[in-house]
Structures are given as C-alpha cells and as structure tokens.
Design a protein around this motif. Structure first.
Motif, PDB file in Angstrom:
ATOM      1  N   ILE A 129      -3.143   7.703   1.010  1.00 62.16           N
ATOM      2  CA  ILE A 129      -3.420   7.341  -0.380  1.00 62.16           C
ATOM      3  C   ILE A 129      -2.862   8.377  -1.355  1.00 62.16           C
ATOM      4  CG2 ILE A 129      -5.264   6.980  -2.066  1.00 62.16           C
ATOM      5  CD1 ILE A 129      -6.977   5.897   0.239  1.00 62.16           C
ATOM      6  N   VAL A 130      -3.095   9.650  -1.072  1.00 58.24           N
ATOM      7  CA  VAL A 130      -2.745  10.707  -2.025  1.00 58.24           C
ATOM      8  C   VAL A 130      -1.293  11.155  -1.887  1.00 58.24           C
ATOM      9  CG1 VAL A 130      -3.265  13.057  -2.774  1.00 58.24           C
ATOM     10  CG2 VAL A 130      -5.125  11.488  -2.160  1.00 58.24           C
ATOM     11  N   LEU A 131      -0.863  11.396  -0.649  1.00 57.16           N
ATOM     12  CA  LEU A 131       0.493  11.902  -0.444  1.00 57.16           C
ATOM     13  C   LEU A 131       1.521  10.785  -0.323  1.00 57.16           C
ATOM     14  CD1 LEU A 131      -0.234  14.823   2.059  1.00 57.16           C
ATOM     15  CD2 LEU A 131      -0.160  14.853  -0.449  1.00 57.16           C
ATOM     16  N   GLY A 132       1.057   9.546  -0.179  1.00 59.35           N
ATOM     17  CA  GLY A 132       1.995   8.427  -0.081  1.00 59.35           C
ATOM     18  C   GLY A 132       2.807   8.452   1.185  1.00 59.35           C
ATOM     19  N   ALA A 133       2.251   9.009   2.269  1.00 58.16           N
ATOM     20  CA  ALA A 133       2.991   9.086   3.526  1.00 58.16           C
ATOM     21  C   ALA A 133       2.086   8.711   4.673  1.00 58.16           C
ATOM     22  CB  ALA A 133       3.539  10.498   3.749  1.00 58.16           C
ATOM     23  N   GLY A 134       2.609   7.884   5.551  1.00 56.31           N
ATOM     24  CA  GLY A 134       1.863   7.501   6.730  1.00 56.31           C
ATOM     25  C   GLY A 134       2.217   8.390   7.899  1.00 56.31           C
ATOM     26  N   VAL A 135       1.660   8.064   9.047  1.00 56.44           N
ATOM     27  CA  VAL A 135       1.968   8.804  10.259  1.00 56.44           C
ATOM     28  C   VAL A 135       3.449   8.635  10.593  1.00 56.44           C
ATOM     29  CG1 VAL A 135       1.381   9.061  12.690  1.00 56.44           C
ATOM     30  CG2 VAL A 135      -0.375   8.395  11.056  1.00 56.44           C
ATOM     31  N   PHE A 136       4.070   9.701  11.072  1.00 56.68           N
ATOM     32  CA  PHE A 136       5.497   9.722  11.400  1.00 56.68           C
ATOM     33  C   PHE A 136       6.375   9.504  10.164  1.00 56.68           C
ATOM     34  CE2 PHE A 136       3.410   7.748  15.190  1.00 56.68           C
ATOM     35  CZ  PHE A 136       3.347   8.916  15.930  1.00 56.68           C
ATOM     36  N   GLY A 137       5.828   9.834   8.966  1.00 57.49           N
ATOM     37  CA  GLY A 137       6.629   9.773   7.755  1.00 57.49           C
ATOM     38  C   GLY A 137       6.815   8.384   7.173  1.00 57.49           C
ATOM     39  N   ILE A 138       6.043   7.387   7.629  1.00 56.13           N
ATOM     40  CA  ILE A 138       6.169   6.031   7.092  1.00 56.13           C
ATOM     41  C   ILE A 138       5.668   6.007   5.656  1.00 56.13           C
ATOM     42  CG2 ILE A 138       5.411   3.638   7.366  1.00 56.13           C
ATOM     43  CD1 ILE A 138       5.068   4.177  10.326  1.00 56.13           C
ATOM     44  N   ASN A 139       6.406   5.344   4.787  1.00 58.73           N
ATOM     45  CA  ASN A 139       6.011   5.256   3.386  1.00 58.73           C
ATOM     46  C   ASN A 139       4.959   4.169   3.228  1.00 58.73           C
ATOM     47  OD1 ASN A 139       5.763   5.178   0.653  1.00 58.73           O
ATOM     48  ND2 ASN A 139       7.946   5.038   0.222  1.00 58.73           N
ATOM     49  N   VAL A 140       3.804   4.530   2.664  1.00 63.02           N
ATOM     50  CA  VAL A 140       2.710   3.580   2.545  1.00 63.02           C
ATOM     51  C   VAL A 140       2.818   2.720   1.282  1.00 63.02           C
ATOM     52  CG1 VAL A 140       1.347   5.528   1.844  1.00 63.02           C
ATOM     53  CG2 VAL A 140       0.241   3.463   2.151  1.00 63.02           C
ATOM     54  N   VAL A 141       3.714   3.057   0.368  1.00 69.81           N
ATOM     55  CA  VAL A 141       3.811   2.298  -0.877  1.00 69.81           C
ATOM     56  C   VAL A 141       4.130   0.834  -0.599  1.00 69.81           C
ATOM     57  CG1 VAL A 141       5.085   2.050  -3.031  1.00 69.81           C
ATOM     58  CG2 VAL A 141       4.483   4.325  -2.199  1.00 69.81           C
ATOM     59  N   THR A 142       4.998   0.578   0.365  1.00 70.39           N
ATOM     60  CA  THR A 142       5.378  -0.801   0.679  1.00 70.39           C
ATOM     61  C   THR A 142       4.412  -1.459   1.646  1.00 70.39           C
ATOM     62  OG1 THR A 142       6.808  -0.010   2.476  1.00 70.39           O
ATOM     63  CG2 THR A 142       7.800  -0.305   0.299  1.00 70.39           C
ATOM     64  N   GLY A 143       3.665  -0.667   2.414  1.00 73.60           N
ATOM     65  CA  GLY A 143       2.777  -1.241   3.418  1.00 73.60           C
ATOM     66  C   GLY A 143       1.369  -1.461   2.929  1.00 73.60           C
ATOM     67  N   GLY A 144       0.942  -0.707   1.912  1.00 77.22           N
ATOM     68  CA  GLY A 144      -0.365  -0.879   1.321  1.00 77.22           C
ATOM     69  C   GLY A 144      -1.506  -0.657   2.292  1.00 77.22           C
ATOM     70  N   ALA A 202      -4.973   9.423 -10.545  1.00 79.11           N
ATOM     71  CA  ALA A 202      -4.953   8.044 -10.046  1.00 79.11           C
ATOM     72  C   ALA A 202      -5.199   7.997  -8.542  1.00 79.11           C
ATOM     73  CB  ALA A 202      -3.620   7.385 -10.385  1.00 79.11           C
ATOM     74  N   ALA A 203      -4.496   8.865  -7.805  1.00 72.56           N
ATOM     75  CA  ALA A 203      -4.668   8.887  -6.354  1.00 72.56           C
ATOM     76  C   ALA A 203      -6.070   9.352  -5.978  1.00 72.56           C
ATOM     77  CB  ALA A 203      -3.625   9.791  -5.716  1.00 72.56           C
ATOM     78  N   LEU A 204      -6.611  10.299  -6.737  1.00 71.39           N
ATOM     79  CA  LEU A 204      -7.952  10.807  -6.460  1.00 71.39           C
ATOM     80  C   LEU A 204      -8.991   9.700  -6.621  1.00 71.39           C
ATOM     81  CD1 LEU A 204      -9.821  13.177  -5.834  1.00 71.39           C
ATOM     82  CD2 LEU A 204      -9.862  13.686  -8.292  1.00 71.39           C
ATOM     83  N   LYS A 205      -8.816   8.871  -7.632  1.00 76.31           N
ATOM     84  CA  LYS A 205      -9.747   7.758  -7.843  1.00 76.31           C
ATOM     85  C   LYS A 205      -9.698   6.783  -6.668  1.00 76.31           C
ATOM     86  CE  LYS A 205     -10.819   3.955 -10.974  1.00 76.31           C
ATOM     87  NZ  LYS A 205     -10.446   3.242 -12.226  1.00 76.31           N
ATOM     88  N   ASP A 206      -8.500   6.432  -6.229  1.00 78.18           N
ATOM     89  CA  ASP A 206      -8.372   5.514  -5.095  1.00 78.18           C
ATOM     90  C   ASP A 206      -9.010   6.093  -3.836  1.00 78.18           C
ATOM     91  OD1 ASP A 206      -7.023   3.716  -6.667  1.00 78.18           O
ATOM     92  OD2 ASP A 206      -5.025   4.403  -6.055  1.00 78.18           O
ATOM     93  N   VAL A 209     -12.896   6.067  -4.059  1.00 79.86           N
ATOM     94  CA  VAL A 209     -13.402   4.705  -3.851  1.00 79.86           C
ATOM     95  C   VAL A 209     -13.367   4.352  -2.368  1.00 79.86           C
ATOM     96  CG1 VAL A 209     -12.898   2.266  -4.259  1.00 79.86           C
ATOM     97  CG2 VAL A 209     -12.853   3.885  -6.164  1.00 79.86           C
ATOM     98  N   TRP A 210     -12.285   4.724  -1.679  1.00 78.74           N
ATOM     99  CA  TRP A 210     -12.189   4.434  -0.241  1.00 78.74           C
ATOM    100  C   TRP A 210     -13.259   5.185   0.542  1.00 78.74           C
ATOM    101  CZ3 TRP A 210     -11.569   6.703   4.478  1.00 78.74           C
ATOM    102  CH2 TRP A 210     -11.153   5.881   5.525  1.00 78.74           C
ATOM    103  N   LEU A 211     -13.486   6.445   0.183  1.00 78.17           N
ATOM    104  CA  LEU A 211     -14.468   7.257   0.897  1.00 78.17           C
ATOM    105  C   LEU A 211     -15.885   6.728   0.712  1.00 78.17           C
ATOM    106  CD1 LEU A 211     -13.137  10.865   0.158  1.00 78.17           C
ATOM    107  CD2 LEU A 211     -13.019   9.623   2.327  1.00 78.17           C
ATOM    108  N   MET A 212     -16.154   6.056  -0.398  1.00 76.84           N
ATOM    109  CA  MET A 212     -17.489   5.495  -0.637  1.00 76.84           C
ATOM    110  C   MET A 212     -17.774   4.300   0.257  1.00 76.84           C
ATOM    111  SD  MET A 212     -17.939   5.690  -4.767  1.00 76.84           S
ATOM    112  CE  MET A 212     -18.054   7.259  -5.624  1.00 76.84           C
ATOM    113  N   GLY A 213     -16.751   3.615   0.710  1.00 77.24           N
ATOM    114  CA  GLY A 213     -16.935   2.472   1.598  1.00 77.24           C
ATOM    115  C   GLY A 213     -17.213   1.189   0.844  1.00 77.24           C
ATOM    116  N   GLY A 214     -16.557   0.121   1.260  1.00 81.94           N
ATOM    117  CA  GLY A 214     -16.765  -1.172   0.615  1.00 81.94           C
ATOM    118  C   GLY A 214     -15.884  -2.242   1.230  1.00 81.94           C
ATOM    119  N   PHE A 215     -16.079  -3.469   0.766  1.00 84.03           N
ATOM    120  CA  PHE A 215     -15.353  -4.616   1.319  1.00 84.03           C
ATOM    121  C   PHE A 215     -14.475  -5.297   0.270  1.00 84.03           C
ATOM    122  CE2 PHE A 215     -19.380  -4.301   3.707  1.00 84.03           C
ATOM    123  CZ  PHE A 215     -18.845  -3.985   4.948  1.00 84.03           C
TER     124      PHE A 215
END
Length: 363
Positions: A129-144, A202-206, A209-215
């Motif tokens: 969420i914050v760094l915009g990078a997934g495992v093995f350097g995958i970009n999360v912007v397109t994967g969401g 912006a990233a901190l807010k996201d 919210v994720w850390l609080m847990g929800g559906f």
C-alpha cells in the motif's frame, strides 16, 4: 444371574452415554447452524436501506424466476450478500485456525495473532500500500487488491515459518514456539510502524483503514477464490481431529499411540496459517475471533476436536457477522471498521473468561 447382569451392564451404559452425548453435540451444531441462518436473514434486512421479510421473499422469487432486479435487489445481491458471505468465511477461517493453534500448542492464548500471522500479513500489506511494491518487485498499482492480498499472504506465511524454524532449533518446544511467535510478531509490527512513519498522507490513510479490518472490498470474485480454499483446508484439518485429541494428552502419549507429532504439528500449522492468512489478506486485521470463538465453543460442546472444529467455525461466523452488522448499522450511514467492533466486544469477554475460576474450560 443378577451378579452376571450387574457386571455386564456398565459397558452398555457407557455405550449408551457415548451415543447420547454424540447426538447431543450434533443437535447443538444444528441449533448453531440455524442461528447462523437467522443471523444472515437479520443482516440482510438491516442497513441504511431497511427491508421487510416480504421484500426479502420477493427478491428471492425474482432470483428464481429470472425477473428484472429492483434497486433493493441490487443492494442485497451485489452489496450486502457478498459482504455477508465474506464475513462468514472469515469468521470460520479465523476460528478454525485458532482451534488448531491452541490444540497444537496446548495453550488457550494461541491464535493467528500469537504466532505472528497477523503481524506478518500487516507488514506485507503495508509494503504494497505505502511503497507501491509487491513481493519480487511487482507493481501493485495495476494489480490493486489482489497484489496487496498476495503480499499479505506471503509475509503471513513467512512469519509462521520463521517461528517454526526457531522452535525447531530448540527441539520444537511449545513454549519456545509461542515466545518466538510473540517476538516475530513484534518485529513485523515495528516494520509496519516504520513504514507508517515514512508514508505519505494518502497512503497512510489507506494503510490505517486496512489495519482496522473490514469487508469494504467484498466481491463475488474474491469469494469464489476463498470459499473452496476454506472448505478444502477445513476438511483436511477436521481429518486430523483424532490425532489432535491424542496430542492433548501429551506428546509422549501421542507418540506411543503412533502419532507422528512433528509431522502433525507442521501439517496442521501450515494449513491453519494458510486458512488465516488467506482471509486476513483480503479483510485486514480482525482481532479476537480466533481467540474467543474456540473458548465459547468449549463451553458449549467440549474439547473433542471432531465437534469443536465445526462448532468454532459456526460461532466464529455468527460473531463476526453480528459484529459486521453492528458496524454497518449503529451509526448508519457512517460505517465503523469491523475490527474495532470485534475488539470492543471480544476484549471484555476474554477478560471475563480469564477471571472466571468456577470451571477450567481448557482442561
């Protein structure tokens, strides 16, 4: 003849008692299942747009006959039902994982949080969420959502593998396993705090919210992935019930009865981690379900894992679904993160269990 009859009757009585207790537990599971159905109906009705039973029946009729959906039908089938099913799956998964971890460690405080699963998953999600990078350097912007979930899942599994590896160095002691889980959990929590400190607003807010847990991200596509996974893993764990019952008498007793304790512990730990981390990856951190649901189930149905596992799953589903319904409706149209509700309800109840001395439900 009377003496012979008196000697032969106790085995019959014990057998009758066993079948009576089995039928009683099956009846209790049936009642809990009906309670879950009632909770689903209640959850469908309540919300910003309330619905009567007649409107619910009309929507079901529309679904069966293929008629055009109304606005209420769209709200139910595309917004509320995915969320309800997601809450049920998550509640079952966390409760089941809690039962397994408590049985493996023979410790009533064991849960996905205790072994670092939640902290590891939180760290993985924070990276995405914050760094915009997934495992093995995958970009999360397109994967969401899916790449955030993949990150959370992988790091949740890494946390448990690290905990198990440390325990194996010290010959697999359950105490070492538990303490290693706390240490690894704190390590990942420190990583999450560091990421929060250096993140943008912006990233901190996201992330918060994720850390609080929800559906909020409940979708049928996610459910199609989680539902079969949860059912299959549950069946595998339920198959291990007899071995887990034997393990409750001690490792030496289990080994003498032919149970491979090391393989049992590794298999059950990996499967329960898979179950917990896969749901946490999509919902965020939801506390106390994996800790409280097994305790309530032991109070209801006992410690036999053949019945304790399904009972805990039903209790977990009911608790989480009720919590999510409260989160949606108590300040409607404002929605409270369900993780806050579960903590507010779970913490006092768990303190009550700790202070209750009349009966030790763990033993």
């Amino acid at each position: 003849m009377k003496l012979t009859y008196a000697k032969e009757s106790p085995p019959v009585e014990r057998g009758d008692h066993y079948f009576f207790e089995t039928k009683k537990k099956i009846f209790q599971l049936t009642v809990l299942f009906l309670c879950l159905i009632g909770t689903i109906v209640l959850s469908v009705r309540l919300g910003t747009v309330s619905m009567t039973v007649a409107e619910q029946a009309s929507m079901v009729l529309q679904l069966l006959t293929g008629e055009a959906f109304s606005t209420n039908s769209y709200i139910v089938f595309h917004i509320r039902l995915p969320r309800i099913v997601m809450a049920i799956i998550t509640g079952m998964a966390l409760a089941c994982a809690g039962v397994i971890m408590q049985a493996l460690l023979r410790n009533p405080l064991a849960s996905p949080f205790t072994l670092g699963v939640s902290s590891g998953a939180a760290f993985g999600a924070a990276l995405a969420i914050v760094l915009g990078a997934g495992v093995f350097g995958i970009n999360v912007v397109t994967g969401g959502q899916w790449l955030i979930a993949a990150n959370a899942f992988i790091f949740g599994c890494l946390a448990v593998f690290a905990v198990y590896g440390i325990a194996q160095i010290r010959k697999g002691s359950t105490t070492v396993l538990l303490l290693a889980g706390v240490a690894i959990g704190q390590l990942f929590s420190a990583g999450v705090s560091a990421i929060q400190y250096f993140s943008s607003n912006a990233a901190l807010k996201d992330l918060i919210v994720w850390l609080m847990g929800g559906f909020w991200g409940a979708e049928w596509q996610v459910i199609q992935f989680l539902l079969p996974l949860t059912v299959i893993v549950f069946l595998f764990l339920w198959k291990l019930s007899w071995d887990l019952n034997t393990l409750s008498s001690g490792e030496e007793v289990a080994s003498s009865l032919g149970v491979n304790v090391r393989r049992l512990r590794l298999t059950a730990l990996v499967l329960s981690t898979l179950l917990a981390s896969s749901t946490i990856a999509f919902t965020g951190i939801i506390g106390f379900i994996g800790l409280v649901a097994p305790h309530i189930s032991r109070m209801i149905i006992g410690t036999d894992n053949r019945f304790l596992l399904p009972c805990s799953c039903l209790i977990g589903a009911i608790l989480l679904l009720l919590s999510d319904t409260v989160a949606r409706t108590v300040l409607s149209p404002v929605e409270i993160p369900v993780g806050i509700i579960t903590s507010l309800l779970g913490a006092p109840f768990f303190i009550y269990l700790l202070l209750r001395k009349q009966k030790d439900y763990w033993s």
